[in-house]
Enzyme design. Structure first.
Site, short mmCIF file in Angstrom:
data_model
loop_
_atom_site.label_atom_id
_atom_site.label_comp_id
_atom_site.label_asym_id
_atom_site.label_seq_id
_atom_site.Cartn_x
_atom_site.Cartn_y
_atom_site.Cartn_z
N LYS A 53 52.95 109.41 -36.53
CA LYS A 53 54.51 109.88 -36.68
C LYS A 53 54.55 110.06 -38.09
O LYS A 53 55.34 111.10 -38.53
CB LYS A 53 55.22 108.77 -36.16
CG LYS A 53 55.30 108.95 -34.57
CD LYS A 53 55.89 107.41 -34.07
CE LYS A 53 55.89 107.58 -32.51
NZ LYS A 53 56.19 106.31 -31.69
N GLN A 97 58.27 100.55 -32.78
CA GLN A 97 57.11 100.82 -31.69
C GLN A 97 56.97 100.05 -30.64
O GLN A 97 56.82 98.68 -30.85
CB GLN A 97 55.91 101.07 -32.51
CG GLN A 97 54.67 101.69 -31.93
CD GLN A 97 54.88 103.20 -31.68
OE1 GLN A 97 55.38 103.87 -32.13
NE2 GLN A 97 54.18 103.43 -30.46
N ASP A 120 64.85 107.42 -30.59
CA ASP A 120 64.07 107.18 -29.34
C ASP A 120 64.88 107.48 -28.11
O ASP A 120 64.62 107.75 -27.24
CB ASP A 120 63.24 105.89 -29.35
CG ASP A 120 61.92 105.84 -29.58
OD1 ASP A 120 61.23 106.88 -29.50
OD2 ASP A 120 61.30 104.85 -30.00
N1 GUN Z 1 55.22 103.69 -27.47
C1 GUN Z 1 54.64 104.61 -26.65
N2 GUN Z 1 55.46 105.59 -26.80
C2 GUN Z 1 56.85 105.45 -27.47
C3 GUN Z 1 57.67 105.95 -27.75
O1 GUN Z 1 58.03 107.10 -27.25
N3 GUN Z 1 58.51 105.33 -28.50
C4 GUN Z 1 58.38 103.95 -29.06
N4 GUN Z 1 59.27 103.42 -29.81
N5 GUN Z 1 57.40 103.34 -28.62
C5 GUN Z 1 56.31 104.14 -27.91
#
Ligand code: GUN
Length: 280
Positions: A53, A97, A120
């Site tokens: 990311k 996350q 998100d």
């Molecule tokens: N863990 C796995 N996929 C995601 C996601 O799309 N967002 C977040 N915050 N954590 C994740």
């Protein structure tokens, strides 16, 4: 005839190129889009996702800040961090996350994020807004699924769409986004009766189950669009989606590969949401 491959990597690269001038224009106006990613503990897969990311942000000119807390961090410490980022006007997007270490309940943490910074789309306000067709931030993976279908030219209005998997992150929001595009949507799950028969009637089949190669060729309607959201690590270390790709590609009209399908689109939608947050 073999299915057309929907190339998520190529589409993601094209969208990211398109984001750069929009980000530059905002920077010229004195706003530098900034995403803060919070990583608690040292889950290896999460570390890779967070690193990816950060790299993606850098490539398009978004500032990315990583906040790391030890697995022993308390719920209170995490909430304090989220609240300080909520108050910081230089921060436009906040992402915690998941999964969080055992002992930290994710719900109050996600609830604490300012909905206007919730890139998100996991905050209950944003989930509710999605339900009524007015999302502030469409959740990244389902938004990526829709963009892939639209890019491939798959007809959505009136199509029978079957989403397999009812998670809050993928299955449920994917069903809502498809419904908004006038598809007739069935949300299937582990207790669904005659799942194979149901899938065989789908013009659009979205697999978000989390079981490698669960969708087999006999479950696919000839000519259907098959979108594979799964990323599963096999015992031999290789990656496999939720769809048994090669045989299904002999039946489907369109199919997304793993890797290189939905995966690259998820981070791209996160970049778009961060730009959106900063533009507002
Ligand atoms: N863990 C796995 N996929 C995601 C996601 O799309 N967002 C977040 N915050 N954590 C994740």
């Amino acid at each position: 005839m073999a299915a057309r491959i929907i190339d998520g990597k190529a589409l993601a690269a094209e969208i990211r190129e398109g984001l750069k001038p929009r980000i530059d224009a905002l920077r010229l106006k004195g706003v530098h889009p900034c995403l803060c990613v919070i990583l608690v503990g040292d889950d290896p897969a999460s570390r890779v996702y967070v690193r990816n990311k950060g790299k993606a942000c850098q490539e398009v000119g978004i500032l990315s800040r990583e906040h790391r807390l030890p697995a022993s961090a308390s719920q209170g410490e995490l909430l304090t961090l989220v609240e300080s980022l909520n108050r910081d006007p230089s921060v436009h997007g906040i992402l915690v996350q998941l999964p969080l270490p055992k002992g930290i309940d994710p719900k109050p943490v996600l609830d604490a994020i300012d909905p206007a910074k919730d890139v998100d789309g996991f905050h209950p306000v944003n989930v509710g807004r999605l339900m009524i067709g007015e999302p502030l931030f469409p959740p990244c993976t389902p938004a990526g699924v829709l963009r892939l279908l639209e890019h491939a030219g798959v007809p959505l209005a009136g199509a029978n769409a079957v989403v397999v998997g009812r998670s809050n992150i993928v299955g449920k929001p994917a069903a809502l986004l498809l419904l908004q595009k006038d598809a007739t949507v069935t949300l299937a799950h582990s207790r669904t009766r005659d799942l194979a028969g149901l899938c065989r009637r789908a013009d659009i089949l979205v697999a978000a189950i989390g079981k490698p190669r669960f969708i087999t060729a006999d479950m696919v309607r000839p000519g259907a669009a098959v979108i594979d959201v799964g990323i599963n690590r096999l015992p031999d270390g290789k990656l496999a989606g939720d769809v048994d790709e090669a045989p299904c590609a002999q039946v489907a009209g369109w199919i997304t590969p793993v890797p290189g399908g939905v995966g690259p689109m998820t981070i791209t939608m996160l970049l778009e949401n961060t730009l959106l947050a900063a533009s507002r």
